[in-house]
Design an enzyme around this catalytic site. Structure first.
Site: not given
Ligand code: 4NP
Length: 163
Positions: A9, A12, A14-16, A126
């Site tokens: 993401c 690195n 939150c999402r990934s 995001d």
């Protein structure tokens, strides 16, 4: 040889990291942790060395995913030779990855949500500037894609393993 998967993401944090934690947990539950290795990275280096965002950690933990041991790192050109799959959370991540993709890359570069074709969107939004619902949506989408991705691995990459 292990199949290596990199979740990507922007930051690195939150999402990934969530995608890494969810996929890792699912692989463990399905007895596949020894044959598939999961990591995550960001296209930006703003948060290098930091643990995942406290909100991501809290929401993930409520569903049984522990992200606390992860630390942010930035994607490198070397990653394209190390990983078999590099899975982007959104279109901008994918474009940024394509811009650094070396000519001899072995990695398959894709949107992670390509493995959740019925989830209603192609990108994991995001959540950084969003509220609680944003973090829950990230988990909902990632859980669906993790299931689809494991099914894909079983069909395309793991048929020679005894599972
Ligand atoms: P991520 O979220 O890409 O899912 O880790 C973000 C984290 C930090 C920022 C943006 C997105 N930031 O602007 O610092």
């Amino acid at each position: 040889m292990k199949i290596k998967v990199l979740m990507v993401c922007l930051g690195n944090i939150c999402r990934s990291p969530t995608a890494e934690g969810v996929l890792q947990q699912r692989l463990k539950a399905e007895g596949l942790a020894a044959v598939v290795q999961v990591d995550s990275a960001g296209t930006a280096g703003w948060h290098v060395g930091k643990a995942p965002d406290a909100r991501s950690q809290a929401h993930a933990l409520r569903r049984g995913y522990d992200l606390s041991s992860q630390a942010s790192r930035q994607v490198t050109a070397e990653d394209f030779n190390t990983f078999d799959y590099i899975l982007a959370m959104d279109q901008q991540n994918l474009a940024d990855l394509r811009a650094i993709n070396p000519a001899n890359s072995k990695a398959q570069l894709q949107l992670f949500l390509a493995f959740a074709p019925n989830c209603g969107t192609t990108e994991v939004p995001d959540p950084y500037y969003e509220g609680e619902a944003g973090f829950e949506q990230v988990l909902d989408l990632i859980e669906q894609a993790a299931s689809g991705f494991i099914a894909h691995l079983r069909t395309h990459d793991l048929s020679s393993h005894t599972l």
